[in-house]
Motif scaffolding. Structure first.
Motif, PDB file in Angstrom:
ATOM      1  N   LYS A   1       0.851  -1.038   0.190  1.00  0.00           N
ATOM      2  CA  LYS A   1       0.129   0.038   0.025  1.00  0.00           C
ATOM      3  C   LYS A   1       0.908   1.278  -0.067  1.00  0.00           C
ATOM      4  O   LYS A   1       1.919   1.302   0.724  1.00  0.00           O
ATOM      5  N   ASN A   2       0.284   2.132  -0.810  1.00  0.00           N
ATOM      6  CA  ASN A   2       1.197   3.584  -0.902  1.00  0.00           C
ATOM      7  C   ASN A   2       1.054   4.272   0.346  1.00  0.00           C
ATOM      8  O   ASN A   2       0.057   4.021   1.066  1.00  0.00           O
ATOM      9  N   PHE A   3       2.034   5.111   0.842  1.00  0.00           N
ATOM     10  CA  PHE A   3       2.023   6.084   1.844  1.00  0.00           C
ATOM     11  C   PHE A   3       1.363   7.353   1.286  1.00  0.00           C
ATOM     12  O   PHE A   3       1.731   7.832   0.405  1.00  0.00           O
ATOM     13  N   PHE A   4       0.512   7.898   2.250  1.00  0.00           N
ATOM     14  CA  PHE A   4      -0.062   9.337   1.966  1.00  0.00           C
ATOM     15  C   PHE A   4       0.149  10.284   3.176  1.00  0.00           C
ATOM     16  O   PHE A   4       0.210   9.827   4.338  1.00  0.00           O
ATOM     17  N   LEU A   5       0.182  11.412   3.024  1.00  0.00           N
ATOM     18  CA  LEU A   5       0.111  12.481   4.165  1.00  0.00           C
ATOM     19  C   LEU A   5      -1.379  12.405   4.398  1.00  0.00           C
ATOM     20  O   LEU A   5      -2.272  12.440   3.669  1.00  0.00           O
ATOM     21  N   THR A   6      -1.623  12.250   5.690  1.00  0.00           N
ATOM     22  CA  THR A   6      -3.018  11.975   6.171  1.00  0.00           C
ATOM     23  C   THR A   6      -3.293  13.201   7.244  1.00  0.00           C
ATOM     24  O   THR A   6      -2.386  13.325   8.387  1.00  0.00           O
ATOM     25  N   VAL A   7      -4.302  13.890   7.047  1.00  0.00           N
ATOM     26  CA  VAL A   7      -4.702  14.871   7.707  1.00  0.00           C
ATOM     27  C   VAL A   7      -6.194  14.793   8.056  1.00  0.00           C
ATOM     28  O   VAL A   7      -7.042  13.894   7.378  1.00  0.00           O
TER      29      VAL A   7
ATOM     30  N   ILE B   1     -11.054  11.513   7.508  1.00  0.00           N
ATOM     31  CA  ILE B   1      -9.337  11.862   7.126  1.00  0.00           C
ATOM     32  C   ILE B   1      -9.681  12.250   5.920  1.00  0.00           C
ATOM     33  O   ILE B   1     -10.367  11.736   4.952  1.00  0.00           O
ATOM     34  N   LYS B   2      -8.379  12.772   5.381  1.00  0.00           N
ATOM     35  CA  LYS B   2      -8.228  12.946   4.007  1.00  0.00           C
ATOM     36  C   LYS B   2      -6.753  12.563   3.700  1.00  0.00           C
ATOM     37  O   LYS B   2      -5.983  12.986   4.289  1.00  0.00           O
TER      38      LYS B   2
ATOM     39  N   ILE C   1      -6.063  12.213  14.332  1.00  0.00           N
ATOM     40  CA  ILE C   1      -5.715  12.644  13.113  1.00  0.00           C
ATOM     41  C   ILE C   1      -7.388  13.323  12.623  1.00  0.00           C
ATOM     42  O   ILE C   1      -7.585  14.641  12.465  1.00  0.00           O
ATOM     43  N   SER C   2      -8.186  12.432  12.989  1.00  0.00           N
ATOM     44  CA  SER C   2      -9.548  12.764  12.613  1.00  0.00           C
ATOM     45  C   SER C   2     -10.230  14.067  13.475  1.00  0.00           C
ATOM     46  O   SER C   2     -11.015  14.786  12.926  1.00  0.00           O
ATOM     47  N   SER C   3      -9.592  14.044  14.760  1.00  0.00           N
ATOM     48  CA  SER C   3     -10.165  15.297  15.602  1.00  0.00           C
ATOM     49  C   SER C   3      -9.060  16.358  15.271  1.00  0.00           C
ATOM     50  O   SER C   3      -8.891  17.532  16.098  1.00  0.00           O
TER      51      SER C   3
ATOM     52  N   LYS D   1      -3.030   3.480   3.116  1.00  0.00           N
ATOM     53  CA  LYS D   1      -4.077   4.013   2.654  1.00  0.00           C
ATOM     54  C   LYS D   1      -5.034   3.199   3.821  1.00  0.00           C
ATOM     55  O   LYS D   1      -4.960   2.104   4.216  1.00  0.00           O
ATOM     56  N   LEU D   2      -6.040   4.053   4.632  1.00  0.00           N
ATOM     57  CA  LEU D   2      -6.827   3.644   5.539  1.00  0.00           C
ATOM     58  C   LEU D   2      -8.351   3.617   4.782  1.00  0.00           C
ATOM     59  O   LEU D   2      -8.959   4.520   4.280  1.00  0.00           O
ATOM     60  N   GLU D   3      -8.969   2.585   5.070  1.00  0.00           N
ATOM     61  CA  GLU D   3     -10.224   2.124   4.486  1.00  0.00           C
ATOM     62  C   GLU D   3     -11.389   2.711   5.255  1.00  0.00           C
ATOM     63  O   GLU D   3     -11.123   2.189   6.465  1.00  0.00           O
ATOM     64  N   GLY D   4     -12.351   3.368   4.765  1.00  0.00           N
ATOM     65  CA  GLY D   4     -13.489   3.443   5.561  1.00  0.00           C
ATOM     66  C   GLY D   4     -13.817   4.466   6.534  1.00  0.00           C
ATOM     67  O   GLY D   4     -14.598   4.611   7.385  1.00  0.00           O
TER      68      GLY D   4
END
Length: 296
Positions: A165-171, A251-252, A233-235, A244-247
């Motif tokens: 799975k690719n890594f992403f900046l997660t915000v 977050i973006k 992160i969600s908060s 990649k986080l599913e569901g």
């Protein structure tokens, strides 16, 4: 030397008390004492310091205990191997895995295999990568599911890539970066990062990303669960680099072409010790299951 002597010795060494050890072994205390004496006669050294009713290992006893443990383990392996050869469709399989694998992928794999071979039993261990690799090398695990970097393989050990799975900046969805048409690395300099602790496979990749940054990241939290990191992160309490986080609709995940990293998940096993028929069948099931998923 009789195998029984070694078994008795280890139990006495554990309890440091003849009566307690004899009760555990379901033999009389005089019979146990005679067995220990015969073992000492055969080795030509005393193994215990005797103080009234209690006894404790002396330097020879401590030395012999290490060898006795090895003999006991080899006996257990031999008995297990013989039993598995006599009954090729049953046996125990010990598996180590990282936390998020226990949500769906691993239970589905185990349930499918159990349906084919109902007399199989599983011994499961969930932990971070460092602990799992140590357990594998100590012989406590048959299979270890973890993040693969190519640095974890020891002699006689083999790994198989299962998925990546690719890594992403997660915000957070509410983070100011979500409104930017294109995010630059420099914009992250004043952000606070929430990441996993050392010892986790994802953390090893995060550290490599951090090494490429033109600034020293501000780390506000180091946790043990990826769900906790995602929750923070969600908060909008920090950002991170994650696969990649599913569901998670809160977050973006933003692709940064200049930081292209992947998480490769695979299984590691000792190709020399993997001798039981049921373990071989389980390895084939792992390959068949995850390789077929890749093709979907």
């Amino acid at each position: 030397m009789e195998w029984q002597y070694i078994k008795y010795f280890l139990k006495v060494a554990e309890y440091e008390h003849m009566t307690k050890a004899s009760q555990e072994l379901s033999i009389t205390q005089p019979a146990l004492s005679r067995s220990i004496s015969k073992l000492e006669e055969e080795l030509r050294v005393p193994l215990f310091i005797r103080e009234n009713k209690r006894i404790k290992l002396n330097k020879y006893g401590r030395m012999f205990r290490e060898h006795a443990f090895s003999i006991q383990k080899e006996m257990e392996i031999a008995k297990k191997n013989i039993e598995e050869q006599l009954h090729p469709n049953q046996g125990e399989i010990s598996i180590g895995f990282f936390h998020t694998l226990g949500i769906n992928k691993l239970p589905s794999l185990l349930a499918g295999f159990k349906a084919k071979y109902p007399k199989t039993t599983f011994k499961l261990k969930q932990a971070n990568k460092t602990i799992l690799i140590d357990s594998l090398y100590n012989g406590d695990l048959d299979f270890c599911f973890t993040t693969l970097t190519g640095e974890e393989l020891g002699r006689n050990y083999k790994s198989i890539d299962l998925w990546e799975k690719n890594f992403f900046l997660t915000v957070s969805n509410h983070h100011k970066l979500t409104s930017s048409p294109e995010v630059s690395i420099e914009e992250l300099a004043n952000e606070e990062f929430v990441i996993l602790k050392q010892g986790y496979g994802i953390r090893s990749i995060t550290d490599k990303i951090f090494e490429e940054l033109p600034f020293k990241p501000k780390i506000s939290f180091e946790g043990e669960e990826i769900d906790t990191i995602a929750g923070l992160i969600s908060s909008n309490l920090g950002i991170s680099f994650l696969p990649k986080l599913e569901g998670n609709k809160y977050i973006k995940q933003i692709d940064l072409p200049s930081l292209h990293y992947k998480r490769v998940v695979g299984v590691i096993y000792n190709q020399t010790d993997l001798v039981s028929p049921i373990s071989q069948k389980f390895l084939n099931e792992i390959i068949r299951t995850f390789r077929s998923e890749e093709q979907l």
